[in-house]
Design a protein around this motif. Structure first.
Motif, PDB file in Angstrom:
ATOM      1  N   UNK A 155       0.842  -1.213   0.000  1.00  0.00           N
ATOM      2  CA  UNK A 155       0.000   0.000   0.000  1.00  0.00           C
ATOM      3  C   UNK A 155       0.870   1.253   0.000  1.00  0.00           C
ATOM      4  N   UNK A 156       0.285   2.309  -0.524  1.00  0.00           N
ATOM      5  CA  UNK A 156       0.943   3.610  -0.592  1.00  0.00           C
ATOM      6  C   UNK A 156       1.243   4.115   0.828  1.00  0.00           C
ATOM      7  N   UNK A 157       2.507   4.473   1.125  1.00  0.00           N
ATOM      8  CA  UNK A 157       2.846   4.909   2.495  1.00  0.00           C
ATOM      9  C   UNK A 157       2.058   6.137   2.939  1.00  0.00           C
ATOM     10  N   UNK A 158       1.523   6.904   1.993  1.00  0.00           N
ATOM     11  CA  UNK A 158       0.798   8.121   2.357  1.00  0.00           C
ATOM     12  C   UNK A 158      -0.687   7.883   2.629  1.00  0.00           C
ATOM     13  N   UNK A 159      -1.110   6.637   2.530  1.00  0.00           N
ATOM     14  CA  UNK A 159      -2.487   6.302   2.910  1.00  0.00           C
ATOM     15  C   UNK A 159      -2.602   6.389   4.423  1.00  0.00           C
ATOM     16  N   UNK A 160      -3.605   7.093   4.885  1.00  0.00           N
ATOM     17  CA  UNK A 160      -3.877   7.102   6.327  1.00  0.00           C
ATOM     18  C   UNK A 160      -5.047   6.167   6.590  1.00  0.00           C
ATOM     19  N   UNK A 161      -6.143   6.737   7.076  1.00  0.00           N
ATOM     20  CA  UNK A 161      -7.331   5.945   7.400  1.00  0.00           C
ATOM     21  C   UNK A 161      -7.911   5.240   6.177  1.00  0.00           C
ATOM     22  N   UNK A 162      -7.576   5.748   4.974  1.00  0.00           N
ATOM     23  CA  UNK A 162      -8.087   5.126   3.745  1.00  0.00           C
ATOM     24  C   UNK A 162      -7.572   3.704   3.538  1.00  0.00           C
ATOM     25  N   UNK A 163      -6.649   3.304   4.350  1.00  0.00           N
ATOM     26  CA  UNK A 163      -6.155   1.928   4.253  1.00  0.00           C
ATOM     27  C   UNK A 163      -7.310   0.946   4.479  1.00  0.00           C
ATOM     28  N   UNK A 164      -8.365   1.434   5.124  1.00  0.00           N
ATOM     29  CA  UNK A 164      -9.528   0.605   5.405  1.00  0.00           C
ATOM     30  C   UNK A 164     -10.055  -0.075   4.133  1.00  0.00           C
ATOM     31  N   UNK A 165      -9.987   0.635   2.985  1.00  0.00           N
ATOM     32  CA  UNK A 165     -10.505   0.083   1.729  1.00  0.00           C
ATOM     33  C   UNK A 165      -9.702  -1.139   1.254  1.00  0.00           C
ATOM     34  N   UNK A 166      -8.495  -1.308   1.784  1.00  0.00           N
ATOM     35  CA  UNK A 166      -7.654  -2.428   1.330  1.00  0.00           C
ATOM     36  C   UNK A 166      -7.796  -3.661   2.225  1.00  0.00           C
ATOM     37  N   UNK A 167      -8.524  -3.499   3.314  1.00  0.00           N
ATOM     38  CA  UNK A 167      -8.681  -4.624   4.243  1.00  0.00           C
ATOM     39  C   UNK A 167      -9.629  -5.663   3.652  1.00  0.00           C
ATOM     40  N   UNK A 168      -9.188  -6.918   3.688  1.00  0.00           N
ATOM     41  CA  UNK A 168     -10.023  -8.010   3.159  1.00  0.00           C
ATOM     42  C   UNK A 168     -10.474  -8.897   4.330  1.00  0.00           C
ATOM     43  N   UNK A 169     -11.325  -9.869   4.013  1.00  0.00           N
ATOM     44  CA  UNK A 169     -11.846 -10.704   5.101  1.00  0.00           C
ATOM     45  C   UNK A 169     -10.733 -11.538   5.746  1.00  0.00           C
ATOM     46  N   UNK A 170      -9.640 -11.798   4.986  1.00  0.00           N
ATOM     47  CA  UNK A 170      -8.557 -12.607   5.548  1.00  0.00           C
ATOM     48  C   UNK A 170      -7.336 -11.762   5.966  1.00  0.00           C
ATOM     49  N   UNK A 171      -7.492 -10.430   5.988  1.00  0.00           N
ATOM     50  CA  UNK A 171      -6.367  -9.585   6.412  1.00  0.00           C
ATOM     51  C   UNK A 171      -6.073  -9.808   7.891  1.00  0.00           C
TER      52      UNK A 171
ATOM     53  N   UNK B  11       3.950  -1.382   9.018  1.00  0.00           N
ATOM     54  CA  UNK B  11       4.352  -0.007   8.667  1.00  0.00           C
ATOM     55  C   UNK B  11       5.864   0.157   8.837  1.00  0.00           C
ATOM     56  N   UNK B  12       6.389   1.125   8.137  1.00  0.00           N
ATOM     57  CA  UNK B  12       7.771   1.554   8.377  1.00  0.00           C
ATOM     58  C   UNK B  12       7.771   3.042   8.107  1.00  0.00           C
ATOM     59  N   UNK B  13       8.135   3.839   9.083  1.00  0.00           N
ATOM     60  CA  UNK B  13       7.978   5.282   8.942  1.00  0.00           C
ATOM     61  C   UNK B  13       9.147   6.013   9.596  1.00  0.00           C
ATOM     62  N   UNK B  14       9.861   6.881   8.841  1.00  0.00           N
ATOM     63  CA  UNK B  14       9.735   7.124   7.406  1.00  0.00           C
ATOM     64  C   UNK B  14      10.165   5.905   6.605  1.00  0.00           C
ATOM     65  N   UNK B  15       9.767   5.871   5.320  1.00  0.00           N
ATOM     66  CA  UNK B  15      10.121   4.759   4.458  1.00  0.00           C
ATOM     67  C   UNK B  15      11.616   4.706   4.182  1.00  0.00           C
TER      68      UNK B  15
ATOM     69  N   UNK C 189      14.888   4.904   2.472  1.00  0.00           N
ATOM     70  CA  UNK C 189      15.441   5.592   1.304  1.00  0.00           C
ATOM     71  C   UNK C 189      14.601   6.779   0.836  1.00  0.00           C
ATOM     72  N   UNK C 190      13.284   6.568   0.618  1.00  0.00           N
ATOM     73  CA  UNK C 190      12.450   7.640   0.065  1.00  0.00           C
ATOM     74  C   UNK C 190      11.762   8.483   1.139  1.00  0.00           C
ATOM     75  N   UNK C 191      11.799   8.021   2.396  1.00  0.00           N
ATOM     76  CA  UNK C 191      11.466   8.843   3.559  1.00  0.00           C
ATOM     77  C   UNK C 191      10.008   9.289   3.727  1.00  0.00           C
ATOM     78  N   UNK C 192       9.060   8.643   3.069  1.00  0.00           N
ATOM     79  CA  UNK C 192       7.656   9.032   3.287  1.00  0.00           C
ATOM     80  C   UNK C 192       7.274   8.742   4.743  1.00  0.00           C
ATOM     81  N   UNK C 193       6.640   9.712   5.398  1.00  0.00           N
ATOM     82  CA  UNK C 193       6.223   9.526   6.792  1.00  0.00           C
ATOM     83  C   UNK C 193       4.763   9.084   6.805  1.00  0.00           C
ATOM     84  N   UNK C 194       4.469   8.042   7.568  1.00  0.00           N
ATOM     85  CA  UNK C 194       3.115   7.480   7.599  1.00  0.00           C
ATOM     86  C   UNK C 194       2.268   8.093   8.714  1.00  0.00           C
ATOM     87  N   UNK C 195       0.950   8.055   8.511  1.00  0.00           N
ATOM     88  CA  UNK C 195       0.026   8.475   9.564  1.00  0.00           C
ATOM     89  C   UNK C 195      -0.256   7.253  10.450  1.00  0.00           C
ATOM     90  N   UNK C 196       0.662   6.991  11.350  1.00  0.00           N
ATOM     91  CA  UNK C 196       0.605   5.777  12.173  1.00  0.00           C
ATOM     92  C   UNK C 196      -0.638   5.732  13.072  1.00  0.00           C
TER      93      UNK C 196
END
Ligand SMILES: *Cc1c(COP(=O)(O)O)cnc(C)c1O
Length: 398
Positions: A137-153, A158-162, A164-171
């Motif tokens: 998933x895109x590291x910049x997804x915050x609460x929208x990660x909910x749309x990626x949750x499946x029944x078997x998730x 997480x890793x923050x910042x990412x 090398x590319x250093x994207x900070x996540x909304x933990x």
């Protein structure tokens, strides 16, 4: 082991005192170095009693650790407000053991796309072989990660910042969503260390560190730690033990020694790095700087909201690029040595050409060529001069 409630104090003070119990140190300041495979018992009764306490810091067999290991675990428990902390032979062993402890065949994992490359390899090869399914998933997804949750998730990693590319996540946002769905959350917190961010306080279940980096801090140790909350600790402990995970007590000792100076080192790394990052931001060859404290870094708002400070690690993107100019620049540095890892007292440089640029949910390399710096404790002016000379060499060869 229990959290030390007396240590409800500022972090500088906590870092000096965490885990320094008499049962680990005797009458010395630092813990005793206890090297052991076999622990001997005087009686059957004593052996049985040790068996009862072996999951709670009573010495039983070397693989389970000795008082030196327990001193480090206790320090991390105190620092991270954890229920327990397992110590591994390196950060990668900590990461793979955490994933293996909570995922089974048929489960689904949500993995951040900017994750450390060896973690990605483990997921793509070993977890795939074990029939564990993964979506990045895109590291910049915050609460929208909910749309990626499946029944078997089952797990969100997480890793923050990412790396090398250093994207900070909304933990906190991701943890809230995960918790509402009963998922287990894990974070690679190596960048922040407990000094700058404590994931368990933000609702994450397991906080993982490569202690190889800032916790030990001197480029002479390989070690990993994972601190877990009440909900996840016993399962992590049991599975990590079954996987045969253990660590050298010498490395535990050295890490504890490094830990005591973490705040002073972090402040100096951070001051040097921020000054260099600001200077590079206005350099004519630089497109943008990815330092979490600067607005040009993706996820900067999350950094401002959640982190209490930075360190020596950041990246910058060059406007133009050719391999010859880049090679000559990297070869020209005196203080920025070419090397993997970071978090020691010395400066390092890596070019993105050394890494796989494998991403599946995002595309970052469209922006240009990325160079990562680890800014050490050297004098700022010396480091700036070194970078300026390198960038001149780069320009002369473009
Ligand atoms: C270095 C690193 C690791 C792996 O740690 P080792 O101790 O080298 O196995 C994991 N995650 C991040 C972010 C790292 O930088």
């Amino acid at each position: 082991m229990k959290k030390d409630t007396k240590l409800n104090t500022t972090l500088d003070t906590k870092l000096v005192n965490a885990g320094r119990h008499k049962k680990f140190t005797g009458s010395a300041v630092n813990p005793s170095l206890v090297r052991a495979s076999t622990i001997v018992f005087d009686s059957v009764a004593e052996m049985s009693e040790a068996a009862r306490g072996r999951d709670d810091g009573v010495a039983y067999y070397g693989r389970r650790g000795t008082s030196t290991t327990f001193a480090l675990s206790q320090a991390m428990i105190d620092l991270e407000n954890a229920a327990g902390c397992y110590v591994y032979s390196c950060g990668t062993a900590a990461i793979t053991s955490c994933l293996l402890s909570f995922l089974s065949a048929g489960d689904h994992l949500l993995m951040v796309d900017s994750v450390y490359e060896p973690t990605r390899e483990f997921v793509d090869e070993t977890l795939t072989r074990l029939q564990i399914e993964t979506d990045y998933y895109n590291p910049l997804l915050g609460a929208d990660i909910e749309h990626l949750i499946k029944s078997n998730t089952k797990v969100i990693f997480m890793e923050s910042p990412g790396s090398l590319t250093m994207e900070v996540q909304d933990v906190p946002a991701i943890s809230r969503v995960a918790s509402a769905h009963g998922l287990v959350t894990m974070i690679d917190n190596t960048y922040a260390t407990p000094f700058n961010f404590r994931p368990l306080d933000s609702g994450v279940d397991i906080s993982i560190h490569s202690a190889t980096k800032y916790l030990s801090g001197h480029s002479d140790v390989m070690l990993g730690v994972a601190s877990a909350n009440e909900r996840t600790w016993r399962q992590l402990q049991k599975n990590s033990y079954q996987l045969g995970q253990c660590a050298s007590v010498d490395d535990c000792y050295t890490t504890l020694r490094g830990l005591r100076t973490l705040p002073v080192r972090m402040r100096q790394h951070s001051e040097n790095a921020l000054k260099l990052a600001s200077w590079l931001s206005s350099h004519s060859l630089v497109d943008h700087v990815r330092h979490p404290a600067l607005p040009t870094c993706p996820g900067h708002e999350s950094y401002s909201a959640d982190f209490s400070g930075g360190n020596g690690l950041f990246s910058f993107v060059l406007k133009e690029f050719n391999t010859d100019a880049l090679t000559k620049m990297l070869d020209s540095f005196s203080y920025f040595k070419l090397g993997f890892s970071w978090g020691g007292y010395e400066s390092l440089v890596l070019s993105a050409t050394h890494f796989s640029k494998r991403r599946t949910a995002t595309d970052w390399h469209a922006t240009g060529h990325l160079v990562r710096l680890h800014v050490g404790l050297e004098d700022f002016e010396d480091l700036q001069a070194d970078l300026a000379t390198g960038l001149n060499t780069f320009q002369d060869n473009l």
